[in-house]
Scaffold this motif. Structure first.
Motif, PDB file in Angstrom:
ATOM      1  N   SER A   1      39.633   0.236   2.315  1.00 13.89           N
ATOM      2  CA  SER A   1      40.425   1.472   2.227  1.00 13.89           C
ATOM      3  C   SER A   1      40.659   2.129   3.594  1.00 13.89           C
ATOM      4  CB  SER A   1      39.754   2.457   1.279  1.00 13.89           C
ATOM      5  OG  SER A   1      38.523   2.849   1.816  1.00 13.89           O
ATOM      6  N   LEU A   2      39.693   1.989   4.503  1.00 12.82           N
ATOM      7  CA  LEU A   2      39.894   2.587   5.823  1.00 12.82           C
ATOM      8  C   LEU A   2      41.052   1.916   6.539  1.00 12.82           C
ATOM      9  CD1 LEU A   2      36.491   3.400   7.546  1.00 12.82           C
ATOM     10  CD2 LEU A   2      37.988   4.848   6.187  1.00 12.82           C
ATOM     11  N   GLU A   3      41.098   0.569   6.445  1.00 14.91           N
ATOM     12  CA  GLU A   3      42.204  -0.173   7.062  1.00 14.91           C
ATOM     13  C   GLU A   3      43.531   0.265   6.442  1.00 14.91           C
ATOM     14  OE1 GLU A   3      42.121  -1.861   9.750  1.00 14.91           O
ATOM     15  OE2 GLU A   3      39.958  -1.446   9.779  1.00 14.91           O
ATOM     16  N   PHE A   4      43.498   0.425   5.125  1.00 10.31           N
ATOM     17  CA  PHE A   4      44.695   0.848   4.391  1.00 10.31           C
ATOM     18  C   PHE A   4      45.171   2.216   4.881  1.00 10.31           C
ATOM     19  CE2 PHE A   4      46.094   3.413   0.661  1.00 10.31           C
ATOM     20  CZ  PHE A   4      47.299   2.789   0.410  1.00 10.31           C
ATOM     21  N   LEU A   5      44.249   3.166   4.965  1.00 11.13           N
ATOM     22  CA  LEU A   5      44.619   4.519   5.385  1.00 11.13           C
ATOM     23  C   LEU A   5      45.103   4.534   6.836  1.00 11.13           C
ATOM     24  CD1 LEU A   5      41.710   6.487   3.678  1.00 11.13           C
ATOM     25  CD2 LEU A   5      44.142   6.666   3.098  1.00 11.13           C
ATOM     26  N   LYS A   6      44.432   3.732   7.670  1.00 16.62           N
ATOM     27  CA  LYS A   6      44.836   3.671   9.075  1.00 16.62           C
ATOM     28  C   LYS A   6      46.260   3.140   9.205  1.00 16.62           C
ATOM     29  CE  LYS A   6      40.370   3.157  11.319  1.00 16.62           C
ATOM     30  NZ  LYS A   6      39.402   2.197  11.852  1.00 16.62           N
ATOM     31  N   SER A   7      46.568   2.084   8.434  1.00 18.44           N
ATOM     32  CA  SER A   7      47.909   1.513   8.517  1.00 18.44           C
ATOM     33  C   SER A   7      48.955   2.540   8.110  1.00 18.44           C
ATOM     34  CB  SER A   7      48.036   0.307   7.580  1.00 18.44           C
ATOM     35  OG  SER A   7      47.011  -0.583   7.839  1.00 18.44           O
ATOM     36  N   ILE A   8      48.675   3.231   6.989  1.00 25.65           N
ATOM     37  CA  ILE A   8      49.649   4.221   6.508  1.00 25.65           C
ATOM     38  C   ILE A   8      49.823   5.333   7.546  1.00 25.65           C
ATOM     39  CG2 ILE A   8      50.099   5.966   4.724  1.00 25.65           C
ATOM     40  CD1 ILE A   8      50.321   3.203   3.525  1.00 25.65           C
TER      41      ILE A   8
END
Lengths: 1049, 152
Positions: free
Chosen positions: A767-774
Motif C-alpha cells: 500500500s505504501l508503494e501504491f500511495l507513493k505512486s498516486i
C-alpha cells in the motif's frame, strides 16, 4: 411458641406472595436502588396500576447485586416466570404495565432475564447473565428474593431452621460443624471462626458477649450494607447461633450511622423476632436466653479494629489497645467477647443447616467456601457478587465485571481497602484466597475490589489512601500518627513534581518501620497502598520524579493542563485557545508556531491526543483543538502572516540531517534557530517524507505543507532532494566534509509481508508503494475490485485513494479484529464507510488465489474474539470451516511498516535492531557512534506526525548540547504555558448552548474521482465560540491561580 | 439562646457506656452539640466536660456549630475517588466559594466529605440533604446548586 407453628404461619404468608393470583411487582429498594430512584418509581408503578385498573402486589426487595442496572423492577404474572427489568424509568414502567400486564407482551427489550421454570421467548435466563453465571450464592442467596422487612418471608425460606437445629445440638457440636466447614473471618484477617469461638467458649465467665462488627468502614466496600438491607435475619440468626455456641446471652450489633436503611431494617427485624420469641427468654422453649442491642457507630474508621470497637461500645474514644489479651479472653467490659464480621455471621445459618460439607466443597485448600465482593471503579458491570474462593481476579474483572469501562486499558485492581494494596495486570491470574493476596502484597480485606484504568495515577492513589488513614488515625501511637503524615508529605512532594529519587527510599524505609511498630491493624497496614504501588508501579513514581510526567494526567502541579502535558511537543494549547477566544488570532499563531514548525500539517492530520484527554470531554465533548489550530494556520496562510523567527548568532559548526520528513525538518529548524549551519538530504524528489509521499491530498493538500516548509526554509535550512544515503552520500563522507554531527531520520517505509501463500503474485501491491505512486502522479492499473488488508491509517488511506480511482467499483477492507481495536483514526474509518467502502471485520486472509501467476482473489477465514490476553483484549481466533473466497483485481497490503536501513553497513559502526531499526538512546537519541544521532520512525517504527516532530525537537536539543561539549541528559520540567491569557466570561445562555461543532465536510458525491480536501474547516465565529468553551485547566495550578490574582489586582 | 438539655436527658441511660448514644440523641434533637449541651451531658453522667468533649470530637458524626440549611456531602470513597469524586468536590467548592468543612456566610449551604456511603457501584455520588445522588458530573453538581438556590 413451637418453631413448627411459626413456620406454618410464615409459610401461609409467604404463599400470598409466592402463589399470588394477582401480578406481583418487586422493586429493588436497597440504598443503591433508592439512590437510582427506586422509591419514586414505586409511586409511578402504583399510579400506573391504578390508571390501568390493575390490582397487583407491589413489594420492596433488597439488592440482587446488579447495581449498575439499577433501578431494577421484577414482574411476576400469575403462572408465569419472574421477569427482571433493568434501568427502569417512569416511561418504561408505563410501557411494562400497559404492554405486559394489560396485554401480554413481556417487553424483552427492557428485560435482563427470567427466573422460573417457564421460558419466556426472547428473554434469556436471569442466572445465565454474564455477571451471575459463575457466581455461587450462599450468603446472598435470599437477597432480592424476599421482603427484608418481613420475617415470615425469611422463615418460610428455611430461616431460623438452623437456629432451631443448633439449639438441639450441643454448643461444642455447633463449633465442630463450623470448624469442619473451614469458615474463616470475612472481615479480612481470615482467622478461623471456630477457633475464636472455642477460645471464648472455654473461658469461665458468667457474662460473655458476641459482637457483630458492622462498621463497614472500608471505602469501596458495601457487601455488609447490602446484606443487612436485603436479608437482615440471616445475620441475626448467625448472631444467635454464635451466642449459643460460646455461651453468651448478649449480642451487640455495632453498625455505622452512615447506613440508615440498614439500621432501620435491623430494628424492624429485632422487633419481629421478639414477637416470635426468637430473642429474649427461653428462645423456642430451649432454655437459651439471648438479647441483641444495636449500637450506632459515630464515624471512625479505626473502630473497625476490634479493640477500638470495644472501646467505642464502652462509650469511649475508639482507640485500640495492645493485644493480647485478645477479646475472646478479655473483651467488652473485660469479659470474653467474640467479634465477628457481618458476612461471617450471615454464613453460619447455611453451614449449620446444610452441613459443613456443602460449604467446604467450594473454595481452595486453605480458604473454604464463598466470598462476597463489591465491584466498583472502572468496571463495566459494577455491583455485589459472591464467588467461590480460588476464582481468579481476571475472571472477576472480565467475565463477571465485563472488563474495563469504555474499553480503556486496565491498570490495577485495589483489594482490601486502605489496608490492602494495588495489584497490576500481572497479578490478574492470581486465584483469590487469603494467602495468595497477602503474598502478592495486598489483602482480602472485607472484599472491596476497585478497578483502575489508564486515567488513574498510582502515586495519587497511594496518596489518597494515606491521606485517608492519616485522617482516620486515632493518634495513640507515634508510628501511625507521625509516620503516615511524613509518608504523605513525601507523596505530596512527588505529586507536585518536587520529588527526588531518595524520596522513594525514604518512603520505603518509613513504610517498613510503621508496619512493624504501629499499635494496631490500621497503622500496621496503612503503608500497604504505598508499598504495593512502589512494588508494582515503581516506574510511575520515577516518571513523576525524574521526567516530571504524570501520564494518567492527574497530578495537577505536574501536568498543568492535560492537553499541553499530553502533547508530545508541549504545544501550549490552553494559551492559544484562550487567545483565539479573545479574537487574537495572530498572537495565537505565534504561540502555536513556537513549539511546532509544522502547525498547518498538524492542524489537519495530527492524531490530537490533546482532544482525547481534554477535560471538557469528561461527561461532555472535548474542545475541537485541532480544528482551532487549523483555523489559525489557515488564517495565517490566507492573510500572509509570517511566523516570528528569531535566529541566534551563526555558529561555525555544520550539521547534516538525513531525511526531510517531519522529524528531520523539525530537527533542522530548531538547530538553525540555535545558529547552526544545517543541510537536510532527502532521497525523494520532494521534501516532506510521509506527509507528501504517502498521505493523500484529500487529507493534506500539498499547498498546506508548502506553507509550513517555506517558513523552515526561510530560517535558512538547506534542503537537498534526490540525494540518497549509501548511494550519493555516506556517513564517513559527510563527516569528512566537515559535518560535526549527523542526524538520521529516514523513517519507516518498508511494508511488512503478510506471510501467506501467493502474496508475491502480480496484482498484490504494497500500500505504501501504491500511495507513493498516486501522490507522485503516476498511473497504475488496479482494476474494478480492490481488497485492502489491515486496519491502520495506511490501510484506510489506501482504501479511500483506491476508491477515488475512476475504474474502481468496489473496495473492501479486511481486518482481523473489530472496529473497537482498529488503530486507524476513528474519523477516517467513518469517512471510509461513508464513501462506500466495505469493512469486513473479524476476517483474516489465508491465501492469495492466483491464476497464471496473477492475482485472482483471496481466500479468507472468519475470526471470533476468544480468550482475553494479558493486555485485556480478546484475542481473535479462527472459526473452523468459515473459509470463503473473494474475487479481486488488486490486493493492497497494509499491515504495518518497518524501517529500511539497508543503506547502513557494518563499517558505519551504527547498531541496528531486529526490526532493522536504528538503535538510539530513547532520551537523548544518540546512536552507538559518537556524533551520530537518530530519531523518529527509523528508531521507533511507524508513529504519528506529532511524535515525529517531537523526536526532531529532542534531537536538536541533544545535538546542540553535544556540539557545545555539554553532557547529554534529558531536560525535564513540570508543564506550564508561557503565558496565561485572561479567561473569558461566559453568559448563562452561552453555557447552556455550548456544544462542540461538527467539522463541515465535502459531500460524498463531490469526492468522486478527485483528491479535493474533505474537511472544509470552521468559520471564525464558530471557532471563537468553541475556544470560549475551554475549561482553562492551566489556571488550576498554583502558578495559574497566581496569574489570575495578579490580573485582578 | 443557651440551650439546656437537662429535661431531655432524663430519658437517656445514665450509664457511662451510653455516652455516644446520648451524644447522638442530643445532636438529633438540637442539630449540633453546643458548649452548654456538653456541660449538661457531663453533669448528667457525672463525668468531666473534657471527657464528653474528647469523645465527641473523636467521631466525625458530631458537629459543634449550627448546621446550614442545606447539607452537601461529597463522597470520597475509593470508588468515587477513582471516578472523579475530587472534581465534583472542586466544583462545589468553586460554586459555593467555600472549602470543605465550611458553611456559606448566609448559612444556606455547608460542604462536607464522607469516606463512603456504600453506593460504590453508582459512583461518584453526593449526598444532598440526606438523599444520595448518583453518577455525578460537574454539570449535574452546578445544576443541583442552581435548583437549591432558587427553591426558597
Amino acid at each position: 411458641m413451637d418453631f413448627e407453628k411459626i413456620r406454618q404461619t410464615a409459610t401461609m404468608e409467604w404463599d400470598i406472595f409466592a402463589n399470588s393470583k394477582k401480578p406481583v411487582i418487586l422493586v429493588g429498594a436497597g440504598t443503591c436502588g433508592r439512590a437510582a430512584g427506586a422509591l419514586s418509581l414505586i409511586d409511578n408503578i402504583k399510579q400506573e396500576l391504578q390508571s390501568n385498573g390493575i390490582d397487583a402486589i407491589v413489594m420492596q426487595v433488597g439488592c440482587i447485586g446488579l447495581c449498575y442496572l439499577e433501578p431494577l423492577v421484577d414482574i411476576i404474572k400469575p403462572g408465569q416466570s419472574r421477569i427482571s427489568y433493568g434501568r427502569v424509568t417512569p416511561e418504561i414502567v408505563a410501557t411494562l404495565i400497559k404492554n405486559y400486564l394489560v396485554n401480554d407482551d413481556p417487553c424483552p427489550e427492557f428485560a435482563i432475564g427470567s427466573i422460573g421454570e417457564k421460558n419466556i421467548p426472547g428473554i434469556p435466563l436471569f442466572f445465565e447473565h454474564p455477571m451471575l453465571k459463575s457466581q455461587v450464592r450462599i450468603v446472598l442467596r435470599k437477597c432480592g428474593f424476599i421482603d427484608p422487612e418481613n420475617i415470615n418471608h425469611y422463615i418460610a425460606n428455611d430461616g431460623y431452621s438452623a437456629l432451631s437445629k443448633a439449639l438441639k445440638m450441643s454448643p461444642d457440636d455447633v463449633i465442630a460443624e463450623v470448624k469442619s466447614a473451614g469458615l474463616r473471618g470475612r472481615g479480612g484477617s481470615g482467622f478461623l471462626t471456630a477457633n475464636k469461638w472455642n477460645i471464648c467458649r472455654k473461658q469461665i465467665s458468667k457474662e460473655k458477649y458476641i459482637i457483630c462488627n458492622a462498621d463497614e468502614g472500608d471505602p469501596g466496600a458495601f457487601m455488609n450494607r447490602a446484606l443487612w438491607e436485603s436479608d437482615p435475619h440471616s445475620v441475626l440468626e448467625g448472631i444467635l447461633i454464635a451466642g449459643y455456641a460460646i455461651g453468651a446471652n448478649m449480642g451487640y450489633v455495632y453498625i455505622r450511622a452512615e447506613y440508615p436503611l440498614a439500621i432501620e431494617r435491623l430494628k424492624i427485624g429485632l422487633k419481629q423476632m421478639q414477637e416470635y420469641n426468637l430473642i429474649g427468654e427461653n428462645i423456642l422453649g430451649s432454655g437459651f436466653n439471648f438479647d441483641i442491642n444495636i449500637k450506632e457507630g459515630a464515624g471512625a474508621f479505626v473502630c473497625g479494629e476490634e479493640t477500638a470497637l470495644i472501646a467505642s461500645l464502652e462509650g469511649k474514644r475508639g482507640m485500640p489497645r495492645a493485644r493480647p489479651p485478645y477479646p475472646a479472653v478479655s473483651g467488652l467490659y473485660n469479659k470474653p467477647t467474640v467479634i465477628n464480621n457481618v458476612e461471617t455471621l450471615g454464613t453460619i445459618p447455611y453451614v449449620i443447616l446444610k452441613g459443613a460439607e456443602n460449604y467446604s466443597k467450594y473454595g481452595t485448600k486453605t480458604s473454604k467456601g464463598t466470598k462476597t465482593f463489591a465491584l466498583a471503579g472502572k468496571m463495566k458491570r459494577t455491583g455485589l457478587i459472591e464467588v467461590p474462593m480460588g476464582m481468579t481476579l481476571k475472571e472477576i474483572v472480565y467475565d463477571i465485571g465485563g472488563g474495563i469501562l469504555d474499553d480503556k486499558a486496565f491498570k490495577g485492581i485495589q483489594t482490601g481497602g486502605p489496608s490492602g494494596g494495588c495489584l497490576p495486570e500481572s497479578c490478574l491470574t492470581l486465584p483469590i484466597d487469603y494467602e495468595s493476596l497477602k503474598e502478592a502484597g495486598s489483602i482480602m480485606g472485607s472484599g472491596g475490589m476497585i478497578v483502575m484504568d489508564e486515567n488513574n495515577c498510582m502515586v495519587d492513589i497511594a496518596h489518597y489512601f494515606l491521606d485517608f488513614t492519616q485522617a482516620e488515625s486515632c493518634g495513640k501511637c507515634v508510628p501511625c500518627r507521625v509516620g503516615i503524615k511524613e509518608m504523605l508529605k513525601i507523596l505530596d512532594k512527588i505529586k507536585t513534581g518536587m520529588g527526588t529519587m531518595e524520596d522513594i527510599d525514604k518512603l520505603e524505609e518509613l513504610a517498613h518501620t510503621i508496619k512493624s511498630t504501629a499499635l494496631c491493624g490500621l497503622g500496621q497496614t496503612a503503608p500497604n497502598p504505598a508499598l504495593s504501588t512502589l512494588k508494582y508501579f515503581r516506574e510511575e513514581y520515577i516518571n513523576h520524579i525524574k521526567n516530571k510526567r504524570c501520564e494518567a494526567l492527574v497530578c495537577k502541579e505536574i501536568i498543568s493542563s492535560p492537553c499541553q502535558h499530553t502533547c508530545p511537543i508541549d504545544t501550549e494549547a490552553p494559551a492559544y485557545i484562550a487567545l483565539v477566544a479573545q479574537g487574537k488570532i495572530k498572537e495565537a499563531f505565534d504561540i502555536i508556531h513556537k513549539d511546532n514548525p509544522l502547525p498547518s500539517v498538524c492542524g489537519r492530520v495530527c492524531h490530537h491526543p490533546c482532544e482525547v484527554k481534554c477535560k471538557a470531554g469528561d461527561g461532555g465533548e472535548p474542545i475541537a483543538i485541532r480544528g482551532i489550530k487549523r483555523f489559525v494556520t489557515d488564517y495565517a496562510m490566507k492573510s500572509g502572516l509570517k511566523p516570528k523567527i528569531s535566529l541566534k548568532k551563526n555558529k561555525s559548526q555544520k550539521v547534516a540531517i538525513i531525511g526531510a520528513g517531519p522529524t528531520g525538518l523539525s530537527c533542522g529548524y530548531y538547530l538553525r534557530l540555535e545558529g547552526y549551519d544545517v543541510t537536510i538530504y532527502e532521497a525523494l524528489p520532494i521534501a516532506g517524507g510521509m506527509l507528501t509521499s504517502v498521505i493523500p491530498e484529500y487529507r493534506l493538500p500539498r499547498k498546506v505543507f508548502e506553507f509550513d516548509i517555506e517558513a523552515i526554509k526561510s530560517a535558512g535550512v538547506e534542503i537537498q532532494t534526490n540525494v540518497k544515503l549509501g548511494k550519493d552520500i555516506t556517513i564517513d563522507g559527510l563527516l569528512a566534509q566537515g559535518y560535526k554531527a549527523i542526524f538520521i531520520a529516514t523513517g519507516s517505509h518498508k511494508s511488512i509481508k503478510l506471510r501467506i501463500p501467493g502474496e508475491d503474485a502480480e496484482g498484490v501491491i504494497d500500500s505504501l508503494e501504491f500511495l507513493k505512486s498516486i501522490n507522485s502522479g503516476k498511473k497504475i492499473k488496479t482494476g474494478k475490485r480492490i481488497g485492502v488488508i489491515g486496519g491502520g491509517n495506511s490501510a484506510i488511506d489506501a482504501a479511500r485513494v483506491a476508491n477515488r480511482l475512476p475504474d474502481t467499483e468496489k473496495v473492501t477492507i479486511i481486518y482481523r479484529r473489530t472496529i473497537a481495536e482498529m488503530p486507524a483514526f476513528k474519523e477516517e474509518i467513518e469517512s471510509a464507510i461513508e464513501e462506500g467502502i466495505e469493512i469486513k471485520y473479524l476476517t483474516a486472509p489465508t491465501r492469495v488465489i492466483t491464476q497464471k501467476g496473477k492475482l485472482a482473489g483471496i481466500s479468507c477465514i472468519k475470526m471470533e474474539l476468544g480468550d482475553i490476553d494479558n493486555s485485556g483484549r480478546r484475542r481473535p481466533v479462527k472459526i473452523k470451516g468459515s473459509q470463503f473466497k473473494m474475487e479481486l483485481d488488486t490486493l493492497l497490503t497494509a499491515i504495518s511498516e518497518q524501517p529500511d536501513t539497508s543503506y547502513i553497513n557494518k563499517k558505519d559502526n551504527i547498531h541496528i535492531g531486529e526490526w532493522s531499526n536504528v538503535i538510539a538512546d530513547k532520551e537523548v537519541l544518540i546512536t552507538s557512534r559518537d556524533g551520530i544521532f537518530a530519531g523518529g520512525d527509523v528508531v521507533t517504527g511507524p508513529a504519528t506526525v506529532v511524535e515525529a516532530i517531537s523526536a526532531g525537537k529532542r534531537a536538536a536539543k541533544s545535538i546542540d548540547k553535544y556540539l557545545r561539549g555539554e553532557s547529554l541528559t534529558g531536560e525535564y520540567k513540570v508543564t506550564r504555558p508561557s503565558i496565561y491569557p485572561k479567561p473569558v466570561e461566559l453568559s448563562e445562555t452561552e453555557i447552556t448552548e455550548a456544544k462542540r461543532p461538527a467539522m463541515p465536510l465535502l459531500s460524498v458525491k463531490d469526492r468522486n474521482n478527485n483528491f479535493k480536501e474533505v474537511s472544509l474547516g470552521f468559520t471564525k465565529d464558530v471557532i471563537i465560540k468553541e475556544a470560549r468553551r475551554c475549561l482553562r485547566c492551566d489556571l488550576e495550578t498554583e502558578d495559574g491561580k497566581k496569574s489570575i490574582e495578579k490580573k485582578n489586582d | 439562646m443557651e440551650q439546656s438539655a437537662t429535661d431531655f436527658l432524663t430519658q437517656c441511660s445514665k450509664k457511662r457506656s451510653g455516652l455516644i448514644a446520648i451524644l447522638q440523641k442530643v445532636q438529633n434533637k438540637y442539630g449540633y452539640i453546643s458548649k452548654s449541651l456538653v456541660s449538661d451531658i457531663a453533669k448528667y453522667l457525672g463525668v468531666s466536660e473534657a471527657e464528653v468533649f474528647g469523645v465527641a470530637t473523636f467521631y466525625t458524626q458530631f458537629r459543634f456549630t449550627r448546621p446550614a440549611k442545606h447539607n452537601i456531602t461529597v463522597c470520597l470513597g475509593t470508588a468515587c475517588y477513582v471516578r472523579g469524586g475530587a472534581k465534583i468536590l472542586e466544583t462545589f467548592e468553586q460554586e459555593l466559594n467555600i472549602k470543605i468543612g465550611e458553611k456559606t456566610k448566609d448559612y444556606n449551604f455547608e460542604l462536607e466529605r464522607v469516606a463512603c456511603v456504600g453506593c460504590c457501584a453508582l459512583s461518584p455520588v453526593v449526598v444532598v440533604d440526606k438523599t444520595v445522588q448518583t453518577k455525578m458530573t460537574s454539570t449535574k453538581a452546578t445544576n443541583f446548586l442552581k435548583n437549591l438556590k432558587t427553591e426558597k
